[in-house]
Design an enzyme around this catalytic site. Structure first.
Site, PDB file in Angstrom:
ATOM      1  N   CYS A   2       0.846  -1.186   0.000  1.00  0.00           N
ATOM      2  CA  CYS A   2       0.000   0.000   0.000  1.00  0.00           C
ATOM      3  C   CYS A   2       0.882   1.238   0.000  1.00  0.00           C
ATOM      4  CB  CYS A   2      -0.903   0.012   1.227  1.00  0.00           C
ATOM      5  SG  CYS A   2      -1.897  -1.486   1.431  1.00  0.00           S
ATOM      6  N   ARG A  48      -4.644   1.570  -0.995  1.00  0.00           N
ATOM      7  CA  ARG A  48      -4.564   0.138  -0.722  1.00  0.00           C
ATOM      8  C   ARG A  48      -4.453  -0.704  -1.984  1.00  0.00           C
ATOM      9  NH1 ARG A  48      -8.992  -3.952   2.009  1.00  0.00           N
ATOM     10  NH2 ARG A  48      -7.489  -5.594   2.523  1.00  0.00           N
ATOM     11  N   ASN A  73       1.495  -0.415   5.722  1.00  0.00           N
ATOM     12  CA  ASN A  73       1.922  -0.841   4.389  1.00  0.00           C
ATOM     13  C   ASN A  73       2.730  -2.113   4.541  1.00  0.00           C
ATOM     14  OD1 ASN A  73       2.899  -1.054   1.736  1.00  0.00           O
ATOM     15  ND2 ASN A  73       4.580   0.356   2.114  1.00  0.00           N
ATOM     16  N   GLU A  75       3.035  -6.642   4.666  1.00  0.00           N
ATOM     17  CA  GLU A  75       2.406  -7.901   5.034  1.00  0.00           C
ATOM     18  C   GLU A  75       3.067  -8.437   6.299  1.00  0.00           C
ATOM     19  OE1 GLU A  75      -0.079  -8.467   3.209  1.00  0.00           O
ATOM     20  OE2 GLU A  75       0.421  -7.412   1.347  1.00  0.00           O
ATOM     21  N   ASP A  95      -4.254  -8.732   8.453  1.00  0.00           N
ATOM     22  CA  ASP A  95      -3.112  -8.543   9.342  1.00  0.00           C
ATOM     23  C   ASP A  95      -3.074  -7.153   9.972  1.00  0.00           C
ATOM     24  OD1 ASP A  95      -2.605  -7.407   6.876  1.00  0.00           O
ATOM     25  OD2 ASP A  95      -0.546  -8.126   6.722  1.00  0.00           O
ATOM     26  N   SER A 358      10.914 -12.774  -5.295  1.00  0.00           N
ATOM     27  CA  SER A 358      12.188 -12.493  -5.972  1.00  0.00           C
ATOM     28  C   SER A 358      13.340 -12.963  -5.094  1.00  0.00           C
ATOM     29  CB  SER A 358      12.329 -10.993  -6.274  1.00  0.00           C
ATOM     30  OG  SER A 358      12.500 -10.268  -5.076  1.00  0.00           O
TER      31      SER A 358
END
Length: 618
Positions: A2, A48, A73, A75, A95, A358
Site C-alpha cells: 500500500c 490500498r 503498508n 504484510e 493482518d 524475488s
C-alpha cells in the site's frame, strides 16, 4: 502493499486538502482503495493494494477503545499465529487488525513479534505520540520531513512534497554519497530536509514534533553453530522452505521472477513443491545480447520445475520511453539500468498475479558476489601505504581494456585507502578522488562511511552490504519498480529468521574453497541440477556499453553537457566531457559512470526542476 502518508502537527491542524493530495500521489501503490482522516494534530492518508482480507481491513484503522489510529503498508506473514495469542474480538480477517490488537495489548514493543515486510505509522492518542516504524531489512520505505510545524511522512518523497506544495531542493551534501554508491544511504536523501527512516528503526515523535530514533533489531554476531556442515545445510534448507512458505500467504495469485540464477531458481523450485499441482507463474526478462541474456537458462529451469513461464524483451527504446516516468516513481535517480527491466517484468507479471517473489538477499546473506573472494586480497592491499597504492591503481586502471570490467572494479577497490573506502568502492562508479574532482570539495564528515564491526573481512563485507547496498539500492528499486506496476514484491530470503541464522554462521560456510554462496548452493543442489547451481554468476545486466555508443549516444551528450544541464553546472563540465569522449573512443568502458550521471540529470529534470508539472508520472 500500500501507500501510507500523514502529518503530525506541532501547532495547528492538518490540511485535509493536503492529505488528499498525498493519497492521490500514491495512487499507484494502492489502486484498490484510498481514504484520508484527521483529528486533532494528526492526519493520515492511505491507498490500498488488496492482498489479504480483500473485502475488509479498511484504513486508516482505529482501535475500539479510541487509543490508536494506524496506517499500514506491507504484510505480516505470521499474523494468523499472532492473532491466536491476542485476547481481542476481531472484526476483520486481515493482518492490519492483528497489528492494531497487538499495539493495544503490548504497545509499540509488539513490533518485535512481527515477521514480514512493513512500514507503518501508529498514533497513540492518550500520550499524543506518533510512531513511525520500518521493517528489519528495509524491504518497504518510509520518509519524513521535520520542521518547526511538525512532521510530514510518506511511503515516497512525492507524498511529502504533495502535502507541502513546495518544490523540493537538492541536498548538496548527498551528491558525494550518490556518486559513490548510486544511492544515498539512510537517513539521508538527495532532497534537502527529507530523511529516510533506516531499516530496523522506529521514530518516536511527541508534541514537540522532533523525531527520536530507536533501533529495535540488529543481525547477530558470528558464533560457533555447534553442528557440522551437513547439519547446517539441513537447517538452512528448513529455514528457506519456511521463508518461502510464509511469503506465499495471500488471498490473491502469487507468482515469481525466474532469471535462471540460483537464488530465483531455488525459490521457484520450493514454491512449486509447496504448491503441489497448483500452477506457478514465472517471469523473466531478456535484452537481446548474448553476453547478458539468461532467457535460455530461465526456460530450462521452468521446463524442469514445470511452471507457466512468461518472457519480456527489453530494448534501448524502452529506456528512452520509460526513464522519466520511472524516475518519478523512484523519487530518485534510476540507480541501476536493470531498474527499467524490473518494471517491465512487474508490468508483465501484473497481467497474471498481484504478488511476485524475488531472489534479493541471497548474495548479501551467503556471500554471492565475486568480490567476496577478494576479501583477503583487500586486507593484504591495506598493508601497502595508501598513497603509492592509489597511484599504482590509477596507472593500471587507465590501461585496462574494456573487456576486463570486473578486474577494473577489483583494482579500484583494492587501491582505495581505508577499509571503509574499499567496502564502498566495490559498487562505486567514481573513486573518492574522482568525486572530489567532480564536486570540487570533500564530503562533510557526517556523510563518511565507516567499516562495520565483524569477525573477518568477508563478514564485514556482508554486514556492510546488508546495511547499505541492499536496502538503499536493490530493495528500493524492487519496491518502486513493482509498485509502479501496482504489483507487490516479496523477497523470501530476507525473512529475518533466515537472516539471523545466516549472519550467525562463520564465513567459511559462505565462501568455501573460493566458491561463493557455498551454503546456499548446497541447499539448491537438493532441488536443481548442478549445471544450474554452479554456472558462473551473470547478474541482471543490461548492454549499456553498446547502447551508449549507438541509440543513447546523443541523449547522453545533450543532457550531460548541454547549456541547461544540472550535471554540467553542479559538477565539473570538462571532466564530464572527457568521460563521454573516452567511452565513445571504444578504448574505455564508462557505461556505469555515464549511467550514474544521466540518472542524476533525469532525476533533476523530473523531480526538482519539473516538480510543478509532474504531480503524476510523466
Amino acid at each position: 502493499m500500500c501507500g501510507i502518508a500523514g502529518v503530525f502537527c506541532a501547532r495547528g491542524a492538518p490540511d485535509r486538502g493536503g492529505l488528499e493530495r498525498m493519497a492521490d500521489s500514491l495512487r499507484h501503490r494502492g489502486p484498490d482503495e484510498a481514504s484520508v482522516w484527521a483529528a486533532g494534530p494528526i492526519g493520515l492518508a492511505h491507498t490500498r493494494l488488496s492482498i489479504i482480507d480483500v473485502a475488509g481491513s479498511h484504513q486508516p484503522m482505529h482501535s475500539p477503545d479510541g487509543a490508536w489510529s494506524i496506517v499500514f503498508n506491507g504484510e505480516i506473514f505470521n499474523y494468523r499465529e499472532l492473532r491466536r495469542g491476542l485476547d481481542h474480538t476481531f472484526r476483520t480477517q486481515g493482518d492490519t487488525e492483528v497489528l492494531m490488537a497487538g499495539l493495544m495489548r503490548h504497545g509499540i514493543g509488539f513490533v518485535d513479534r512481527l515477521r514480514g515486510q512493513f512500514a507503518f505509522a501508529a498514533h497513540h492518542h492518550p500520550s499524543g505520540t506518533l510512531h513511525l516504524v520500518r521493517d528489519r531489512l528495509g524491504v518497504l520505505p518510509l520518509y519524513y520531513r521535520h520542521d518547526g510545524r511538525g512532521v510530514v511522512f510518506g511511503s515516497e518523497v512525492k507524498a511529502i512534497t504533495a502535502y507541502t506544495a513546495r518544490a523540493p531542493g537538492v541536498d548538496p551534501d548527498s551528491l558525494d554519497a550518490y556518486l559513490e554508491g548510486r544511492s544515498v544511504p539512510a537517513p539521508h536523501t538527495l532532497y534537502a530536509g527529507v530523511a529516510k527512516l533506516p531499516p530496523a528503526h522506529r521514530a518516536e515523535i511527541r508534541a514537540t514534533g522532533c523525531p527520536v530514533l530507536h533501533r529495535y533489531w540488529t543481525p547477530p554476531p558470528v558464533a560457533d553453530p555447534g553442528i557440522g556442515a551437513d547439519e547446517v545445510v539441513e537447517e538452512a534448507d528448513r529455514l528457506i522452505r519456511d521463508a518461502v512458505r510464509a511469503a506465499l500467504v495471500a488471498d490473491v495469485p502469487v507468482g515469481s521472477y525466474l532469471s535462471g540464477g540460483v537464488d530465483s531458481s531455488l525459490i521457484v523450485a520450493i514454491m512449486k513443491q509447496l504448491r503441489g499441482n497448483s500452477p506457478v507463474e514465472t517471469f523473466a526478462a531478456g535484452f537481446g545480447d548474448p553476453r547478458f541474456d539468461e532467457l535460455d537458462w530461465a526456460q530450462r529451469v521452468s521446463d524442469r520445475i514445470g511452471t507457466r513461464h512468461h518472457t519480456v524483451a527489453v530494448r534501448a527504446e524502452d529506456f528512452i520511453d520509460l526513464w522519466p516516468s520511472l524516475t518519478w516513481h523512484r523519487d530518485a535517480p534510476i540507480s541501476e539500468p536493470a531498474d527499467i527491466a524490473v518494471f517491465r517484468l512487474a508490468a508483465s507479471a501484473g497481467k497474471h498475479v498481484k504478488v511476485v517473489l524475488s531472489g534479493e538477499g541471497g548474495d548479501e546473506l551467503f556471500g554471492g558476489y565475486p568480490k567476496y573472494r577478494y576479501a583477503s586480497w583487500a586486507r593484504a592491499a591495506r598493508r601497502i601505504p595508501s598513497g603509492p597504492r592509489r597511484a599504482v591503481g590509477r596507472l593500471l586502471d587507465a590501461r585496462l581494456p574494456p573487456r576486463l570490467g570486473r578486474q577494473r572494479i577489483a583494482l579500484r577497490a583494492l587501491s582505495a585507502g581505508s577499509e571503509a573506502d574499499q567496502l564502498a568502492t566495490w559498487f562505486a562508479p567514481f573513486t573518492r578522488e574522482e568525486r572530489r574532482g567532480l564536486i570540487g570539495r570533500p564530503p562533510s564528515p557526517d556523510r563518511l562511511r565507516r567499516a562495520p564491526e565483524g569477525v573477518d573481512d568477508v563478514d564485514r563485507m556482508l554486514r556492510n552490504d546488508l546495511a547499505g547496498w541492499l536496502p538503499d539500492n536493490l530493495l528500493e528499486r524492487g519496491d518502486r519498480m513493482t509498485m509502479a506496476a501496482s504489483v507487490e514484491l516479496r523477497p523470501p530470503l530476507l525473512d529475518h529468521r533466515l537472516v539471523e541464522f545466516a549472519f550467525g554462521l562463520p564465513s567459511a560456510l559462505k565462501v568455501r574453497d573460493r566458491v561463493p554462496k557455498w551454503l546456499l548452493k548446497q541447499v539448491a543442489r537438493r532441488y536443481l541440477p548442478d549445471d544450474v547451481v554452479f554456472r558462473p554468476k551473470v547478474g541482471f545486466r543490461v548492454p549499456l556499453d553498446r547502447w551508449f555508443r549507438a541509440g543513447l549516444r546523443e541523449t547522453a551528450r545533450d543532457r550531460l553537457v548541454g547549456g541547461d544541464s544540472f550535471v554540467g553546472s553542479a559538477l565539473d563540465r570538462r571532466a564530464v566531457i572527457r568521460l563521454l569522449d573516452r567511452h565513445e573512443s571504444g578504448r574505455h568502458d564508462e557505461e556505469i559512470r555515464i549511467w550514474t550521471l544521466l540518472s542524476l540529470e533525469v532525476w533533476h529534470e523530473v523531480c526538482v526542476a519539473g516538480w510543478a508539472t509532474s504531480r503524476r508520472a510523466p
